[in-house]
Design a protein around this motif. Structure first.
Motif, short mmCIF file in Angstrom:
data_model
loop_
_atom_site.label_atom_id
_atom_site.label_comp_id
_atom_site.label_asym_id
_atom_site.label_seq_id
_atom_site.Cartn_x
_atom_site.Cartn_y
_atom_site.Cartn_z
N ALA A 128 35.72 35.76 46.64
CA ALA A 128 36.58 35.17 45.61
C ALA A 128 38.05 35.16 46.00
O ALA A 128 38.86 34.48 45.36
CB ALA A 128 36.42 35.94 44.30
N SER A 129 38.40 35.88 47.05
CA SER A 129 39.80 36.09 47.39
C SER A 129 40.35 35.03 48.33
O SER A 129 39.61 34.23 48.93
CB SER A 129 39.97 37.46 48.06
N HIS A 130 41.67 35.06 48.50
CA HIS A 130 42.35 34.17 49.43
C HIS A 130 41.93 34.44 50.87
O HIS A 130 42.01 33.54 51.72
CB HIS A 130 43.87 34.35 49.28
N ASP A 131 41.45 35.64 51.14
CA ASP A 131 40.97 35.96 52.48
C ASP A 131 39.81 35.05 52.89
O ASP A 131 39.59 34.82 54.09
CB ASP A 131 40.50 37.42 52.55
N ALA A 132 39.05 34.55 51.91
CA ALA A 132 37.90 33.68 52.19
C ALA A 132 38.21 32.23 51.85
O ALA A 132 37.31 31.45 51.52
CB ALA A 132 36.69 34.16 51.39
N ARG A 133 39.48 31.85 51.97
CA ARG A 133 39.92 30.53 51.51
C ARG A 133 39.25 29.37 52.25
O ARG A 133 39.25 28.24 51.76
CB ARG A 133 41.44 30.42 51.64
N TYR A 134 38.69 29.62 53.44
CA TYR A 134 38.00 28.55 54.17
C TYR A 134 36.49 28.76 54.18
O TYR A 134 35.77 28.26 55.03
CB TYR A 134 38.53 28.46 55.61
N VAL A 135 36.01 29.52 53.19
CA VAL A 135 34.59 29.82 53.09
C VAL A 135 34.05 29.21 51.80
O VAL A 135 34.50 29.57 50.71
CB VAL A 135 34.32 31.33 53.09
N THR A 136 33.12 28.30 51.91
CA THR A 136 32.44 27.76 50.73
C THR A 136 31.04 27.33 51.11
O THR A 136 30.76 26.99 52.27
CB THR A 136 33.23 26.60 50.08
N GLY A 137 30.12 27.36 50.14
CA GLY A 137 28.73 26.99 50.38
C GLY A 137 27.92 28.06 51.08
O GLY A 137 26.79 27.80 51.51
N VAL A 138 28.45 29.27 51.14
CA VAL A 138 27.79 30.36 51.86
C VAL A 138 26.89 31.15 50.91
O VAL A 138 27.27 31.46 49.79
CB VAL A 138 28.83 31.30 52.49
N ASN A 139 25.69 31.47 51.39
CA ASN A 139 24.83 32.47 50.75
C ASN A 139 24.80 33.67 51.69
O ASN A 139 24.12 33.65 52.71
CB ASN A 139 23.43 31.92 50.53
N LEU A 140 25.57 34.67 51.34
CA LEU A 140 25.83 35.78 52.26
C LEU A 140 24.91 36.97 51.96
O LEU A 140 25.05 37.63 50.93
CB LEU A 140 27.29 36.21 52.13
N PRO A 141 23.96 37.26 52.85
CA PRO A 141 23.11 38.43 52.62
C PRO A 141 23.93 39.73 52.66
O PRO A 141 24.73 39.93 53.58
CB PRO A 141 22.11 38.39 53.79
N VAL A 142 23.73 40.56 51.67
CA VAL A 142 24.32 41.90 51.63
C VAL A 142 23.12 42.83 51.57
O VAL A 142 22.74 43.34 50.52
CB VAL A 142 25.26 42.08 50.42
N ASP A 143 22.51 43.03 52.73
CA ASP A 143 21.14 43.56 52.77
C ASP A 143 20.90 44.60 53.84
O ASP A 143 19.74 44.92 54.16
CB ASP A 143 20.16 42.40 52.96
N GLY A 144 21.97 45.12 54.43
CA GLY A 144 21.80 46.13 55.47
C GLY A 144 21.12 45.61 56.72
O GLY A 144 20.61 46.40 57.52
N GLY A 145 21.08 44.29 56.89
CA GLY A 145 20.47 43.70 58.08
C GLY A 145 19.03 43.24 57.89
O GLY A 145 18.40 42.76 58.84
#
Length: 254
Positions: free
Chosen positions: A226-243
């Motif tokens: 949600a932050s400005h740090d990810a300003r060029y990131v959209t359409g991502v489904n990011l696994p947060v799953d320990g690998g």
């Protein structure tokens, strides 16, 4: 860090688990927080740790269109605008396909899918004004199948692909849309699994990091997206799953 100074953030399903951790993370970074869920007492417990001048508690069921629209309206009425919507509310029905009930199907689709649809539709006019961001909470179950979780797989698969489609449609208008896809995370919904040592061993054997996630670890990634740090990131489904999703499914070998 104060990446969200005075930004207005709605978190649905924020009475416990990932939603509560997410609300606290945004508040820690300076946001004005709107808490939403179906149980007033749970929301009040989360709000007790937050600045009352920067927090709005709005109980309601996002699977109901009128309730979802009222949530967005209340947030904008209180704080004047909206920068971030976190669609987190969800339920996790389990059971064999032929044994699970039609009522279970309707419930998971209503909360996990309709809730995202209704909140997003109501929030978008405000997010378009602020060039804001949407973060959906999907699941690794929205990226692949599970045994005896077909209803949940269908619902989270819908959220996963809705995320992609909206990112395409809204990117040129300045609104980013992403999702996190958590694996096993210790929340109220998975509390009964903790005491099952054999099941936990099976999960640990499949997860490269060897353990389930804590809600705060998912909240950290939501805040990043949600932050400005990810300003060029959209359409991502990011696994947060320990690998977990790094595996092709074959068993561990010595």
């Amino acid at each position: 860090m104060t990446r969200f100074d005075n930004k207005v953030v709605i978190v649905t399903g924020s009475g416990s688990g990932i939603g509560a951790a997410t609300a606290r993370r945004f508040a820690k970074e300076g946001a004005r927080i709107v808490l939403n869920g179906r149980t007033q007492s749970k929301l009040d417990r989360v709000a007790a740790d937050l600045d009352p001048e920067r927090t709005l508690v709005h109980a309601g069921d996002v699977s109901d269109q009128t309730s979802a629209e009222a949530l967005i309206a209340a947030a904008v009425d209180r704080f004047g605008r909206l920068e971030v919507l976190v669609n987190n509310a969800g339920v996790v029905p389990t059971g064999p396909f032929l044994e699970a009930s039609v009522e279970d199907w309707r419930k998971v689709m209503a909360i996990d899918v309709d809730g995202v649809f209704f909140c997003t539709r109501a929030a978008l006019p405000h997010l378009l004004e602020t060039k804001g961001s949407i973060v959906n909470v999907s699941s690794v179950s929205g990226l692949g199948g599970d045994w005896n979780m077909s209803f949940y797989n269908a619902a989270k698969g819908a959220v996963t692909n809705l995320t992609r489609s909206l990112a395409l449609e809204l990117g040129g208008k300045g609104v980013r849309v992403n999702a996190v896809n958590p694996g096993l995370t210790f929340t109220d919904l998975t509390e009964d699994m903790k005491g099952d040592e054999e099941l936990m061993r099976k999960f640990a054997d499949r997860i490269p990091l060897g353990r389930a996630a804590e809600p705060e670890e998912v909240a950290d990634v939501i805040a990043f997206l949600a932050s400005h740090d990810a300003r060029y990131v959209t359409g991502v489904n990011l696994p947060v799953d320990g690998g977990l999703m790094a595996s092709n499914g074959q068993p561990k070998q010595a």
